[in-house]
Design a protein around this motif. Structure first.
Motif, PDB file in Angstrom:
ATOM      1  N   ALA A  78       2.950  -4.690   1.763  1.00  0.00           N
ATOM      2  CA  ALA A  78       2.894  -3.512   0.892  1.00  0.00           C
ATOM      3  C   ALA A  78       2.130  -3.815  -0.393  1.00  0.00           C
ATOM      4  CB  ALA A  78       4.306  -3.026   0.565  1.00  0.00           C
ATOM      5  N   LEU A  79       2.416  -4.977  -0.985  1.00  0.00           N
ATOM      6  CA  LEU A  79       1.763  -5.340  -2.241  1.00  0.00           C
ATOM      7  C   LEU A  79       0.277  -5.608  -2.015  1.00  0.00           C
ATOM      8  CD1 LEU A  79       1.965  -5.963  -5.216  1.00  0.00           C
ATOM      9  CD2 LEU A  79       2.645  -8.286  -4.674  1.00  0.00           C
ATOM     10  N   PHE A  80      -0.039  -6.304  -0.926  1.00  0.00           N
ATOM     11  CA  PHE A  80      -1.431  -6.636  -0.624  1.00  0.00           C
ATOM     12  C   PHE A  80      -2.264  -5.363  -0.472  1.00  0.00           C
ATOM     13  CE2 PHE A  80      -4.759  -7.617   2.554  1.00  0.00           C
ATOM     14  CZ  PHE A  80      -5.471  -8.548   1.815  1.00  0.00           C
ATOM     15  N   ILE A  81      -1.747  -4.431   0.338  1.00  0.00           N
ATOM     16  CA  ILE A  81      -2.502  -3.190   0.558  1.00  0.00           C
ATOM     17  C   ILE A  81      -2.578  -2.377  -0.741  1.00  0.00           C
ATOM     18  CG2 ILE A  81      -2.588  -1.031   1.865  1.00  0.00           C
ATOM     19  CD1 ILE A  81      -3.108  -3.203   3.743  1.00  0.00           C
ATOM     20  N   ALA A  82      -1.484  -2.364  -1.495  1.00  0.00           N
ATOM     21  CA  ALA A  82      -1.496  -1.607  -2.753  1.00  0.00           C
ATOM     22  C   ALA A  82      -2.548  -2.165  -3.709  1.00  0.00           C
ATOM     23  CB  ALA A  82      -0.115  -1.649  -3.410  1.00  0.00           C
ATOM     24  N   LEU A  83      -2.685  -3.502  -3.741  1.00  0.00           N
ATOM     25  CA  LEU A  83      -3.679  -4.118  -4.614  1.00  0.00           C
ATOM     26  C   LEU A  83      -5.088  -3.730  -4.188  1.00  0.00           C
ATOM     27  CD1 LEU A  83      -2.181  -7.680  -5.061  1.00  0.00           C
ATOM     28  CD2 LEU A  83      -2.513  -5.979  -6.857  1.00  0.00           C
ATOM     29  N   LEU A  84      -5.309  -3.678  -2.875  1.00  0.00           N
ATOM     30  CA  LEU A  84      -6.631  -3.289  -2.389  1.00  0.00           C
ATOM     31  C   LEU A  84      -6.913  -1.824  -2.700  1.00  0.00           C
ATOM     32  CD1 LEU A  84      -7.020  -4.991   1.114  1.00  0.00           C
ATOM     33  CD2 LEU A  84      -8.057  -5.632  -1.052  1.00  0.00           C
ATOM     34  N   LEU A  85      -5.854  -1.011  -2.611  1.00  0.00           N
ATOM     35  CA  LEU A  85      -6.038   0.427  -2.808  1.00  0.00           C
ATOM     36  C   LEU A  85      -6.188   0.803  -4.272  1.00  0.00           C
ATOM     37  CD1 LEU A  85      -3.611   2.265  -0.384  1.00  0.00           C
ATOM     38  CD2 LEU A  85      -6.091   2.172  -0.308  1.00  0.00           C
ATOM     39  N   ASP A  86      -5.684  -0.029  -5.130  1.00  0.00           N
ATOM     40  CA  ASP A  86      -5.709   0.303  -6.551  1.00  0.00           C
ATOM     41  C   ASP A  86      -7.136   0.275  -7.082  1.00  0.00           C
ATOM     42  OD1 ASP A  86      -4.341   0.999  -8.895  1.00  0.00           O
ATOM     43  OD2 ASP A  86      -4.686  -1.018  -9.640  1.00  0.00           O
TER      44      ASP A  86
END
Lengths: 317, 308
Positions: free
Chosen positions: B101-109
């Motif tokens: 979740a954190l990894f994808i959120a970082l990419l999406l940010d």
């Protein structure tokens, strides 16, 4: 005069020119400077492309099983076992017919049951949680702190510790195989998560308006119904959509309280279907699974904005 | 303020003797909730505490048997196994889910194009994930002739019955939990947006690398959100029931490998009608979840950073 003014402020230059400036000069003077001169450097571009490839790949992995399930629900069962692709040659609508009529009642009966339960739960949550939230967010009363603490703790309490006595209690008053054990607790604001969500929201509403209303002699009932409630519609929408999705999918409570096929909600009906066909008929099983997922999917599409906002504000802020 | 932060604050504020301006109105507005608290929550809790010291089976009046149920729990091999299964699920599944979740959120940010679309696609599974229909899908995906094996066959790899094999059955459920990373991701995204861009700008001027910025800015400022997700996901994971039930046809099999604690509780209480034993199990669950949450809160002092 006015006409001329509007003319010259237009970027396109007119031939008819009382203006002494050259067309180029006018263009320069009137065209706003380009807002975005930023051109990404090649390295950033490459990075962005890679990022998108990663994202698309991840999204595909996430969503492929769902797409495949939709497609497979239109395939004969033997094809489901050997066709990982998404291409359909024929449409096996009979899966839906078979699934629809596989149990003692047509599937529409279970959909209707679920709809009644969901509607009752939504109403229950909206009414009871908003009342409680108003009290916690705006009113000053005795034991508030203790009650608020208890409310927060019930968010984290495993349902299992109350389900046994609750079952005994509800079965003694003859509520097993009715929808009451599912709906009544919501009317009593036991979904504390939503109280919390609404408290957060009400705290964000400026107090000026209720104070003004109070000076004008409005009571709490009036302030609640005429000022707070209309302003907290987004929070109510979030609650309604979350309640819809969670209640629609809730298996445990239905499994315990609804044992008569007459009263089955969608999740227990689907489970009964697995028992009845013993997984020999995947096509029909998938078809009915899609039918049960569809309302959740639609609720998600319609309410996504509220879901994202709701979950974000309860999480942070 | 999140539930978690709210609870941390409760103990800080002191109350004194004073007049309450809305005493009556407050309690009227709270009446449904108060009735619910006593009739639906606290009353049954007290009742189940009592029942946990009895042999109640729904048919005969309960007999007080002291701590027999609790002693029995620690000799019940299936129960101990179900604890192990549940702990594995929680301790592997939750961190895995949060990392994704954190990894994808970082990419999406950071203003990525198409963010709203990606976010929807990743968020959707977490809305569907708890349903029976998805458990049905999972059963097919990881079955002997399931989609996963069909794909493996394309590469000449011979798969196996992932769900019928006791060694892998639990892993498929952990994977299902990871698949629903969308809701913690949405919370992470909201949290990332709260971090002022100027911190990153200042760090860039000082020549900080991306990794450095992540470790020194993102992680500390996001730690309250990570903590919040951790607490809630752990509590949720302990209570997971539906997927294990559907995937194993209610048996917790194969060889008890998907016998979650809650599933065993259900079997004891609602199949075997051993309500006394089920109640003591429920209280053990409360104690375990409470202990995990308490440890989380205590440990948070050492790694969660509060800005204000």
């Amino acid at each position: 005069m006015i006409e001329q003014k509007t003319n010259s402020s237009r970027p396109a230059v007119d031939e008819d020119s009382s203006d002494p400036r050259t067309p180029a000069e006018v263009r320069e003077a009137t065209t706003p400077p380009p807002v975005n001169t930023y051109k990404p450097a090649p390295r950033t571009m490459v990075r962005a492309v890679i990022k998108h490839i990663v994202m698309v790949a991840a999204a595909l992995v996430m969503i492929y099983p769902l797409l495949w399930m939709v497609v497979s629900s239109l395939r004969p069962t033997d094809v489901i076992f050997r066709e990982p692709g998404l291409f359909l040659t024929t449409f096996e609508w009979s899966n839906y017919e078979q699934g629809w009529n596989a149990l003692s009642h047509p599937f529409s009966h279970f959909l209707l049951n679920s709809a009644i339960v969901v509607l009752g739960c939504i109403l229950g949550n909206l009414i009871s949680c908003s009342l409680a939230a108003y009290a916690f967010a705006r009113l000053d009363f005795r034991f508030k702190k203790i009650m608020f603490g208890l409310m927060l703790m019930t968010i984290m309490l495993p349902i299992h510790v109350i389900i046994v006595p609750q079952y005994i209690m509800f079965s003694q008053i003859g509520w097993v195989n009715t929808f009451l054990p599912i709906i009544i607790p919501k009317l009593l604001a036991t979904d504390a998560f939503f109280i919390f969500l609404m408290v957060q929201f009400i705290r964000g509403i400026p107090k000026d308006m209720d104070e003004a209303a109070r000076i004008d002699g409005a009571g709490h009932a009036r302030i609640f119904f005429q000022i707070i409630l209309p302003l907290m519609v987004p929070a109510l929408a979030t609650t309604a959509i979350f309640t819809f999705i969670w209640t629609w999918s809730d298996f445990f409570t239905s499994l315990i309280y609804l044992t008569d096929p007459e009263m089955y909600t969608v999740p227990v009906a689907l489970r009964a279907f697995i028992d009845a066909t013993g997984e020999s008929n995947w096509g029909a099983l998938f078809a009915m699974s899609i039918v049960t997922l569809l309302p959740v999917f639609l609720a998600f599409l319609i309410g996504q904005k509220f879901l994202v906002k709701g979950i974000a504000t309860t999480g942070i802020k | 303020m999140s539930v978690v932060a709210e609870m941390q604050n409760l103990s800080k504020v002191k109350g004194g003797k004073r007049q309450y301006t809305d005493n009556k109105a407050g309690h009227i507005f709270l009446l449904p909730w108060t009735i619910g608290l006593f009739a639906i929550t606290l009353g049954p809790m007290a009742m189940s505490l009592y029942l946990s010291f009895t042999d109640y089976n729904l048919l005969q009046a309960p007999n007080w048997i002291g701590t027999d149920n609790f002693v029995r729990m620690f000799q019940d091999e299936r129960l101990l196994n179900s604890l192990q299964v549940t702990f594995t699920y929680v301790l592997v599944g939750v961190p895995l889910q949060l990392i994704v979740a954190l990894f994808i959120a970082l990419l999406l940010d950071r203003g990525m194009r198409g963010l709203a679309f990606y976010r929807s696609v990743f968020y959707l599974p977490s809305m569907l994930g708890s349903s029976v229909a998805i458990a049905v899908l999972w059963k097919q995906l990881f079955g002997t002739t399931g989609l996963v094996n069909q794909f493996l066959a394309m590469f000449g790899i011979e798969g196996m019955g992932w769900i019928s094999n006791p060694d892998t059955a639990l892993s498929t459920l952990i994977l299902l939990n990871v698949w629903t990373f969308g809701s913690p991701m949405v919370i992470f995204l909201a949290g990332l947006r709260q971090i002022p861009a100027m911190y990153y700008e200042a760090a860039s001027i000082d020549g900080a690398t991306r990794v450095r910025k992540f470790i020194s800015i993102t992680l500390p400022l996001l730690s309250p959100i990570i903590f919040f997700n951790l607490v809630l996901q752990i509590i949720g994971a302990f209570q997971n029931f539906t997927q294990a039930f559907i995937v194993s046809n209610g048996t917790g099999g194969p060889a008890d490998s998907t016998m979650f604690f809650t599933l065993y509780l259900y079997q004891q209480g609602f199949k075997g009608f051993d309500m006394g034993y089920a109640s003591s199990m429920a209280w053990l669950l409360v104690l375990i979840v409470g202990a995990f949450t308490a440890v989380n809160f205590l440990a948070s002092k050492y790694w969660v950073f509060y800005d204000d």
